[in-house]
Design a protein around this motif. Sequence first.
Motif, PDB file in Angstrom:
ATOM      1  N   MET A   1       0.803  -1.202   0.000  1.00  0.00           N
ATOM      2  CA  MET A   1       0.000   0.000   0.000  1.00  0.00           C
ATOM      3  C   MET A   1       0.845   1.264   0.000  1.00  0.00           C
ATOM      4  O   MET A   1       0.351   2.310  -0.362  1.00  0.00           O
ATOM      5  CB  MET A   1      -0.901   0.027   1.239  1.00  0.00           C
ATOM      6  N   GLU A   2       2.093   1.145   0.426  1.00  0.00           N
ATOM      7  CA  GLU A   2       2.933   2.334   0.539  1.00  0.00           C
ATOM      8  C   GLU A   2       3.175   3.032  -0.800  1.00  0.00           C
ATOM      9  O   GLU A   2       3.073   4.264  -0.870  1.00  0.00           O
ATOM     10  CB  GLU A   2       4.255   1.993   1.207  1.00  0.00           C
ATOM     11  N   PRO A   3       3.473   2.299  -1.902  1.00  0.00           N
ATOM     12  CA  PRO A   3       3.673   3.011  -3.179  1.00  0.00           C
ATOM     13  C   PRO A   3       2.407   3.712  -3.667  1.00  0.00           C
ATOM     14  O   PRO A   3       2.477   4.812  -4.212  1.00  0.00           O
ATOM     15  CB  PRO A   3       4.086   1.913  -4.152  1.00  0.00           C
ATOM     16  N   GLY A   5       0.063   4.887  -1.727  1.00  0.00           N
ATOM     17  CA  GLY A   5      -0.095   6.046  -0.849  1.00  0.00           C
ATOM     18  C   GLY A   5       0.776   7.207  -1.287  1.00  0.00           C
ATOM     19  O   GLY A   5       0.339   8.351  -1.305  1.00  0.00           O
ATOM     20  N   LYS A   6       2.010   6.896  -1.659  1.00  0.00           N
ATOM     21  CA  LYS A   6       2.902   7.955  -2.140  1.00  0.00           C
ATOM     22  C   LYS A   6       2.388   8.546  -3.448  1.00  0.00           C
ATOM     23  O   LYS A   6       2.509   9.751  -3.687  1.00  0.00           O
ATOM     24  CB  LYS A   6       4.312   7.410  -2.309  1.00  0.00           C
ATOM     25  N   GLY A  71      -3.619   9.486   0.997  1.00  0.00           N
ATOM     26  CA  GLY A  71      -2.298   8.952   0.642  1.00  0.00           C
ATOM     27  C   GLY A  71      -1.353   8.916   1.817  1.00  0.00           C
ATOM     28  O   GLY A  71      -0.581   7.973   1.983  1.00  0.00           O
ATOM     29  N   GLY A  72      -1.408   9.934   2.664  1.00  0.00           N
ATOM     30  CA  GLY A  72      -0.573   9.950   3.861  1.00  0.00           C
ATOM     31  C   GLY A  72      -0.933   8.825   4.809  1.00  0.00           C
ATOM     32  O   GLY A  72      -0.069   8.198   5.407  1.00  0.00           O
ATOM     33  N   MET A  74      -2.311   5.996   3.905  1.00  0.00           N
ATOM     34  CA  MET A  74      -1.975   4.724   3.274  1.00  0.00           C
ATOM     35  C   MET A  74      -0.477   4.432   3.330  1.00  0.00           C
ATOM     36  O   MET A  74      -0.070   3.263   3.386  1.00  0.00           O
ATOM     37  CB  MET A  74      -2.442   4.713   1.814  1.00  0.00           C
ATOM     38  N   SER A  75       0.343   5.456   3.311  1.00  0.00           N
ATOM     39  CA  SER A  75       1.787   5.230   3.286  1.00  0.00           C
ATOM     40  C   SER A  75       2.401   5.190   4.681  1.00  0.00           C
ATOM     41  O   SER A  75       3.596   5.028   4.820  1.00  0.00           O
ATOM     42  CB  SER A  75       2.485   6.303   2.434  1.00  0.00           C
ATOM     43  N   LYS A  76       1.558   5.312   5.702  1.00  0.00           N
ATOM     44  CA  LYS A  76       2.042   5.237   7.082  1.00  0.00           C
ATOM     45  C   LYS A  76       2.418   3.793   7.397  1.00  0.00           C
ATOM     46  O   LYS A  76       1.757   2.854   6.987  1.00  0.00           O
ATOM     47  CB  LYS A  76       0.959   5.729   8.040  1.00  0.00           C
ATOM     48  N   ASP A  77       3.478   3.609   8.164  1.00  0.00           N
ATOM     49  CA  ASP A  77       3.918   2.253   8.501  1.00  0.00           C
ATOM     50  C   ASP A  77       2.932   1.553   9.389  1.00  0.00           C
ATOM     51  O   ASP A  77       2.464   1.909  10.350  1.00  0.00           O
ATOM     52  CB  ASP A  77       5.298   2.277   9.182  1.00  0.00           C
TER      53      ASP A  77
END
Length: 77
Positions: A1-3, A5-6, A71-72, A74-77
Amino acid sequence: MEPIGKLFVGAGLLLSLITWVATLGTFFSEGNTALGLILLLIPPSEIVLPWVASTTLGAMSAVGAALFFVGGAMSKD
């Protein structure tokens, strides 16, 4: 999900930048110099003042902010 989110954060920032420039251009072209200066000098006004310029710019502003925050998250650990 991180990419993803970015990607959403980048799309939100790009859409917000486009909205900011379009709103600024609208205000200065219509002779609303005071509103243009407020938009330049007070950053939170980017959320409210596009609605004053037009509903399309207001909707773009809302979608840009939503993309940025989603997006922030989604890209949170």
